[in-house]
Design an enzyme around this catalytic site. Structure first.
Site, short mmCIF file in Angstrom:
data_model
loop_
_atom_site.label_atom_id
_atom_site.label_comp_id
_atom_site.label_asym_id
_atom_site.label_seq_id
_atom_site.Cartn_x
_atom_site.Cartn_y
_atom_site.Cartn_z
CB CYS A 1 -0.96 -0.01 1.18
SG CYS A 1 -2.10 -1.39 1.08
CG HIS B 1 -3.19 3.39 2.87
ND1 HIS B 1 -3.77 3.09 1.66
CD2 HIS B 1 -3.16 2.21 3.57
CE1 HIS B 1 -4.08 1.80 1.62
NE2 HIS B 1 -3.72 1.25 2.77
CG ASN C 1 -7.09 -0.60 2.03
OD1 ASN C 1 -6.46 -0.13 1.08
ND2 ASN C 1 -6.50 -1.17 3.06
#
Ligand code: UT7
Length: 339
Positions: free
Chosen positions: A111, A256, A286
């Site tokens: 990520c 994030h 996400n």
């Protein structure tokens, strides 16, 4: 030394959506649990048969259009879910975008991949190896989560976001301050897909074949949560200091989108009021590497991110890997965030 300056942005969400109600209709979960524990309501998922490259091509096309067209010298695809193990996915994307035969490669940093990608792009530009770079962050994470595991399937959606960077000056709007990056391999097992790599081979003899469940994504959520807050806060402080800013100078925190409670904890740690935080977690969940560029594109499109805003980017994921970077948002043409 030349800096990397953002001159175009685009994003793409596949049209099919899965709501919390869809998930609670087939799993032991609820809209209330998902919303209060994660902040997520909806996630977009790839069409059956589609792959990461299909999302990446659309985002790349939009970013190039936003940059006013033209080619690039290099294409970087940051992804956790390449179309295949071999070959890398980036060359095919470059071909589909009509970008010719220049450098194109995949980058894997989970990520945190978009920040690692910014660092690579900035390095290529600083070294004079490229004048324009297309950086795409794309993931089709729903292709590797266990559809029956309520602990992970509710968390992820699919998306792609992209930026075009060109060589420019460090004091221009859009110039990326060299990202602060970090990693800790001692915690590699916190986030993993056990099978499919050289450690647990699909080519192994029948007696050594991985368990069928090992092909799915696994995460120790509670531990990951703790490290995410700590590492994103720490890297953010370092990036702001490196830029010669104070945290109070930052207009927008772009973190994030893993969990609304993680975002709140990081914002609290760094002293950011809600109006200084960007978020699209409720609408996209996400989206792994796509999280930061998609959030930038959506926020620029809806006006919550405007030219002149001082932006702090931070991300965290498997590896463990993390990073943070700063930039002043440039004046870009507005792009539509959805298909
Ligand atoms: O993108 C990479 C980085 N990722 C992250 O940073 C994610 C970090 N972790 C998290 O966001 C959170 O840890 C989760 C959202 C994954 C989980 O939230 P949590 O508050 O840490 O929950 P938990 O794992 O401690 O589980 C609490 C309870 C458990 O039940 P018991 O043992 O207390 O009876 C779980 O079985 O919640 C249960 N649970 C669920 N219940 C309803 C787990 N998933 C679900 C679900 N619906 N979907």
């Amino acid at each position: 030394m030349k800096s990397a300056v953002i001159v175009g942005i685009g994003s793409y969400l596949p049209p099919t959506v899965v709501t919390n109600a869809d998930l609670s209709a087939r799993l032991d979960t609820s809209d209330e649990w998902i919303r209060t524990r994660t902040g997520m309501s909806v996630r977009h998922v790839v069409e059956p048969g589609d792959a990461t490259s299909d999302l990446a091509v659309e985002a790349g096309r939009r970013a190039l259009a936003s940059a006013g067209g033209g080619g690039v010298d290099a294409l970087i695809l940051a992804t956790t879910t390449p179309d295949r193990q071999v070959p890398p996915t980036a060359p095919e994307i470059a071909t589909r975008l009509g970008l010719g035969t220049g450098a194109a490669f995949d980058l894997s940093a989970a990520c945190a991949g978009f920040l690692y990608g910014l660092s690579c792009a900035a390095g290529l530009i600083a070294a004079g190896a490229a004048r324009r770079v297309l950086l795409i962050g794309a993931d089709a994470f729903t292709t590797m989560v266990d559809p029956d595991d309520r602990a992970t399937v509710v968390l992820f959606g699919d998306a792609a976001g992209a930026v075009v960077l060109r060589a420019g000056r460090a004091d221009e709007p859009g110039a990326i301050g060299m990202p602060v990056l970090g990693s800790d391999g001692s915690l590699a097992d916190l986030i993993q897909v056990p099978a499919g790599g050289s450690r647990s081979r699909s080519t192994a003899p029948p007696s050594k074949q991985p368990d069928p469940g090992d092909v799915y994504f696994r995460m120790n959520g509670r531990e990951t949560f703790r490290h995410a807050v700590c590492r994103m806060s720490e890297a953010s402080r370092q990036a702001v200091e490196q830029a010669g800013w104070d945290l109070a100078d930052v207009d927008r925190l772009c973190a994030h989108q893993a969990n609304l409670r993680i975002l709140a904890a990081v914002a609290d740690e760094l002293g950011f009021a809600p109006e200084r935080q960007l978020s699209n977690i409720a609408e996209v969940a996400n989206t792994a590497v796509a999280s930061l560029p998609t959030l930038l594109a959506h926020s620029a499109a809806d006006g919550s991110l405007r030219a002149g805003h001082r932006v702090l980017l931070t991300a965290f994921g498997g590896g463990l890997s993390w990073g943070a970077a700063t930039l002043t948002w440039p004046d870009l043409p507005r792009t539509a965030p959805t298909p």
